[in-house]
Design a protein around this motif. Sequence first.
Motif, PDB file in Angstrom:
ATOM      1  N   GLU A  44      81.375  14.957  24.381  1.00 30.09           N
ATOM      2  CA  GLU A  44      80.801  16.039  23.591  1.00 30.09           C
ATOM      3  C   GLU A  44      79.707  16.827  24.505  1.00 30.09           C
ATOM      4  N   GLU A 181      79.122   9.175  10.900  1.00 24.95           N
ATOM      5  CA  GLU A 181      79.630  10.092  11.637  1.00 24.95           C
ATOM      6  C   GLU A 181      81.158   9.896  11.227  1.00 24.95           C
ATOM      7  N   LEU A 184      82.300  12.405   8.542  1.00 26.58           N
ATOM      8  CA  LEU A 184      81.941  13.699   8.914  1.00 26.58           C
ATOM      9  C   LEU A 184      83.039  14.204  10.026  1.00 26.58           C
ATOM     10  N   GLN A 185      83.374  13.421  10.984  1.00 27.44           N
ATOM     11  CA  GLN A 185      84.142  13.682  12.118  1.00 27.44           C
ATOM     12  C   GLN A 185      85.927  13.324  11.838  1.00 27.44           C
ATOM     13  N   ASP A 316      71.787  13.814  14.762  1.00 25.72           N
ATOM     14  CA  ASP A 316      71.685  14.804  13.719  1.00 25.72           C
ATOM     15  C   ASP A 316      73.056  15.358  13.298  1.00 25.72           C
ATOM     16  N   ARG A 319      73.568  19.014  11.079  1.00 24.02           N
ATOM     17  CA  ARG A 319      73.349  20.270  11.722  1.00 24.02           C
ATOM     18  C   ARG A 319      74.392  21.181  11.550  1.00 24.02           C
ATOM     19  N   ASP A 320      75.742  20.918  11.236  1.00 24.27           N
ATOM     20  CA  ASP A 320      76.750  21.650  11.121  1.00 24.27           C
ATOM     21  C   ASP A 320      77.434  21.516   9.594  1.00 24.27           C
ATOM     22  N   PRO A 321      77.043  22.545   8.802  1.00 23.27           N
ATOM     23  CA  PRO A 321      77.414  22.406   7.324  1.00 23.27           C
ATOM     24  C   PRO A 321      78.916  22.438   7.243  1.00 23.27           C
ATOM     25  N   ALA A 322      79.707  22.881   7.991  1.00 26.46           N
ATOM     26  CA  ALA A 322      81.058  22.777   8.019  1.00 26.46           C
ATOM     27  C   ALA A 322      81.859  21.514   7.891  1.00 26.46           C
ATOM     28  N   ARG A 323      81.039  20.521   8.490  1.00 26.64           N
ATOM     29  CA  ARG A 323      81.708  19.055   8.602  1.00 26.64           C
ATOM     30  C   ARG A 323      81.236  18.400   7.353  1.00 26.64           C
ATOM     31  N   GLU A 356      71.886  14.988   1.066  1.00 30.90           N
ATOM     32  CA  GLU A 356      72.786  15.909   2.063  1.00 30.90           C
ATOM     33  C   GLU A 356      74.112  15.626   1.614  1.00 30.90           C
TER      34      GLU A 356
END
Length: 395
Positions: A44, A181, A184-185, A316, A319-323, A356
């Motif tokens: 990353e 993760e 989300l990933q 964190d 931090r990316d709402p799109a995920r 969240e």
Amino acid sequence: MSTARTAESSPSAARGVPRTPGGLGLVRTSQAVLFTPEAPLELERGAVLAPVEVAYETYGTLDATASNVVVVPHALTGDAHAAGHHGDPARRGWWDVLIGPGRPIDTDRWFVVASNLLGGCRGTTGPSSPDPATGRPYGLDFPALTIGDLVRVQRALLRHLGVRRIHAVVGGSLGGMQALEWVLQAPEDVDRVVVIAASARLSAQSIALSTAAREAILRDPDFQGGRYHGTGRRPDAGLAAARMIGHVTYVSEEALERKFDRARRAPGGALPASGAEWLAPDFEVEHYLHHQAATFLDRFDPLSYLYLTRVMDHFDPFRDPARLAAAAAAGAHATVVSFDSDWRFGPPHSDRIARELAAAGVGVVRRSLTSPWGHDSFLLALPDYLAVVAAALEP
């Protein structure tokens, strides 16, 4: 974290919590090379890494659809050996209480994959591995990592094993961060995650504690700028101190009171007159911490401790709402579990994760459990906890 290696600290038997009888028998650790110089791992933060070797274990049988898979990423100081034994039935994997025939992660039903994470020191490429450019251990030349990088390597391993879809990712502590993760990933690849005693954003206190532990290693003269391999000197004093600091955060005040109170190794003995003897371990809890540190030195590398604690500091994931939106759109589901006596990643951390995810439209089940054992409760055979994990895996 004792006879069996565990992810954080000592096993259930040491706390008077019985293990479930039975379990897996002899298991073995396998190796896979997942990335090559021609097709390296892209990290990353911009660096590339190759080759990447991964140590892993599997339990159970992959079904005809290659989709009955449960992934169990490990916590900070764990490894690929999550269940069964390597020849001595008394020395069992770090999550043996959960994994095996008839256990919450039932190997008669699920194909379980456990791997040593990237940056580790138990068979997977990390800072103590040889740098192909020099032939010497990477040391501090090893690139900075993220939890996203750890999960990308796990995903590559699953592809290598022919897995088509993952039923669940189940993890505690740093393992729980990886489970979060995962959803989300790669929400399209996993049906559900179980996030146990984890955090999506370390507090200032947690970062401070990890900083103190790292500084013990970095300030040890034997650290030698990270080039200690092959010198006959290793920063063991610093790693031992780091382990003691970390271990205290894994147990609750009540757990230490129950086990030790203020018991002394020589009850009723007079205090020594000399300073050196007076400062030597006297209370049983001191001897316990020294034992934890000594056994840790035999199985862990200081560089991996530095890297993996730093990985946790910077996690964190929201931090990316799109995920979050992608996870909700994929129909992701999460069970989020905490323990009331966990003061490292206690209920407020799990509350935030659940809040969240739910706000974004991800299905969430939140479970807060009672246990006197602190953060390490996620390693123990606590009946309510075992029932929650088993229920979380049901379709």
